[in-house]
Design an enzyme around this catalytic site. Structure first.
Site, PDB file in Angstrom:
ATOM      1  N   HIS A 168       0.866  -1.178   0.000  1.00 56.92           N
ATOM      2  CA  HIS A 168       0.000   0.000   0.000  1.00 56.92           C
ATOM      3  C   HIS A 168       0.910   1.238   0.000  1.00 56.92           C
ATOM      4  CE1 HIS A 168      -2.982  -2.890   2.077  1.00 56.92           C
ATOM      5  NE2 HIS A 168      -3.124  -2.917   0.761  1.00 56.92           N
ATOM      6  N   GLU A 171       1.370   4.145   2.605  1.00 58.28           N
ATOM      7  CA  GLU A 171       1.839   3.838   3.962  1.00 58.28           C
ATOM      8  C   GLU A 171       3.358   4.019   4.010  1.00 58.28           C
ATOM      9  OE1 GLU A 171      -1.952   0.809   4.181  1.00 58.28           O
ATOM     10  OE2 GLU A 171       0.065  -0.025   4.409  1.00 58.28           O
ATOM     11  N   HIS A 261       3.191  -2.360   7.114  1.00 59.50           N
ATOM     12  CA  HIS A 261       2.070  -1.489   6.740  1.00 59.50           C
ATOM     13  C   HIS A 261       1.888  -0.332   7.715  1.00 59.50           C
ATOM     14  CE1 HIS A 261      -0.138  -4.048   3.715  1.00 59.50           C
ATOM     15  NE2 HIS A 261       0.717  -4.936   4.208  1.00 59.50           N
ATOM     16  N   GLU A 337       1.599  -3.404  11.601  1.00 58.59           N
ATOM     17  CA  GLU A 337       0.864  -2.157  11.362  1.00 58.59           C
ATOM     18  C   GLU A 337       1.369  -1.054  12.295  1.00 58.59           C
ATOM     19  OE1 GLU A 337      -1.435  -1.600   9.090  1.00 58.59           O
ATOM     20  OE2 GLU A 337      -2.119  -3.604   8.467  1.00 58.59           O
TER      21      GLU A 337
HETATM   22 ZN    ZN Z   1      -1.633  -1.469   4.352  1.00 60.29          ZN
END
Ligand code: ZN
Length: 377
Positions: A168, A171, A261, A337
């Site tokens: 992504h 990010e 992420h 994350e």
């Molecule tokens: Zn992500």
């Protein structure tokens, strides 16, 4: 004259109208061929010494509306240091409005969803790390726009560890994490790194989605495809970025995988695992719990109380990389994350979650990997 510009590496903003320093109204462009939008990055010129009110509207339709309450914009005068600015969110105004108040002390101020990690900086990182002793670099394949998917290989031990980030592209903290991890892993004097390089071989892909990165996307590649939903069946037409990495993983095997992420809404650092894959084992789950406990001990920025709900047995989405790798290799696979906002358990008023904290976490994640290697059996 006030000017807003975003036609540069990872830029994204749409000017709705500018009436005065107190009325700068903007919106965010969608990822190409996709409905996702959340990442912004632009430059404000011509407002030195003037209090400015910048409103970004229409955010109730953004990818993660829950990312705006409690969020503070990142601003920089020199593109090096990114501080947080006074920011508020009103979901009722203009379909969701983020209001940022700044008074630039310089002619040009840079604003972004998070401290950007440009594709030029990515090339600088690859070149700098590749020049260190014992590091090999190659190109696993190309993106839809023809950009290289770079892989660094570090260490000569028997265990195989894959670290990869920025599926992504918005990010950007994920590549700051990479910078911290790679600097430590290639430090000739660092005892953790020396031991890791003896025991394992690291395959590192710091940027899985260069097209989305340079285009200023939040979540998708040039075709509007979310790469972290392509791991069950990647294709040259939709997701060559995943196809080349997964193909190489099939050749090397995998003992530990970490997919890095950022999370828009949750103000904590956490790890999501592979609960719910068909072939899950108690050993695999115990390994995941041990890793998380070790990282929580090593880094006060990491915690295990908050995160995503666990998937029920048999319901894992095998199109997500962590589930696919845990199922395919029976390995320890993790989705790390970091917050866009801050770690609310250890907040920082001036910087919020930041590049420096992301880099520290990268270093600590390596130390937790070293402690986990003897458990692999
Ligand atoms: Zn992500």
């Amino acid at each position: 004259m006030i000017s807003i510009d975003s036609n540069f590496d990872s830029g994204n903003i749409v000017v709705e109208h500018i009436a005065s320093p107190h009325e700068i109204v903007l919106s965010i462009r969608k990822d190409a061929h996709s409905d996702f939008y959340q990442w912004y990055h632009f430059r404000l010129s011509g407002a030195r010494g003037q209090p400015c009110t910048i409103r970004i509207i229409n955010l109730n339709g953004s990818g993660y509306p829950g990312g705006w309450p409690g969020y503070r914009a990142c601003v920089s005068e020199d593109r090096q240091v990114w501080r947080r600015a006074e920011t508020s969110y009103d979901p009722k105004a203009d379909n969701g409005t983020l209001t940022i108040r700044v008074a630039p002390a310089v002619d040009q101020l840079w604003l972004a969803y998070f401290a950007p990690y440009s594709l030029e900086r990515h090339h600088d990182l690859i070149a700098r790390i590749a020049a260190r002793p014992g590091v090999a670099v190659d190109v696993l394949g190309h993106s839809l726009d023809g950009r290289a998917i770079d892989r660094l290989v570090i260490g000569e031990g028997p265990r195989t560890i894959w670290l990869y980030a920025r599926q992504h592209p918005g990010e950007s903290m994920a590549e700051w994490w990479m910078e911290g991890a790679l600097e430590r892993l290639t430090d000739p004097a660092d005892p953790v790194a020396r031991k890791l390089r003896q025991l394992a071989t690291f395959h590192v892909v710091p940027n899985m989605n260069p097209d989305g990165s340079i285009r200023g996307h939040l979540r998708t590649n040039a075709a509007g495809v979310n790469l972290n939903r392509e791991w069950a069946n990647p294709s040259a037409e939709r997701s060559p970025e995943v196809m080349c990495v997964l193909g190489t993983m099939s050749q090397t095997g995998c003992d530990i995988a970490m997919d890095v992420h950022g999370d828009e809404a949750i103000p904590q650092v956490f790890i999501a695992g592979f609960d719910g894959i068909p072939s899950i084992t108690e050993t695999q789950l115990a390994l995941l719990d041990k890793y998380k406990a070790r990282l929580a001990r090593l880094s006060p920025d990491f915690q295990t109380a908050k995160g995503y709900p666990r998937a029920r047995p048999g319901t894992a989405n095998l199109a997500m990389s962590t589930n696919q790798l845990a199922e395919r290799f029976g390995c320890l696979a993790m989705t790390l994350e970091m917050p866009f906002k801050d770690n609310d358990d250890l907040p920082c008023a001036e910087f919020g979650w930041s590049p420096e904290r992301s880099k520290h976490l990268g270093r600590d994640c390596l130390a937790a990997i070293l402690e986990t290697l003897p458990d692999l059996g």
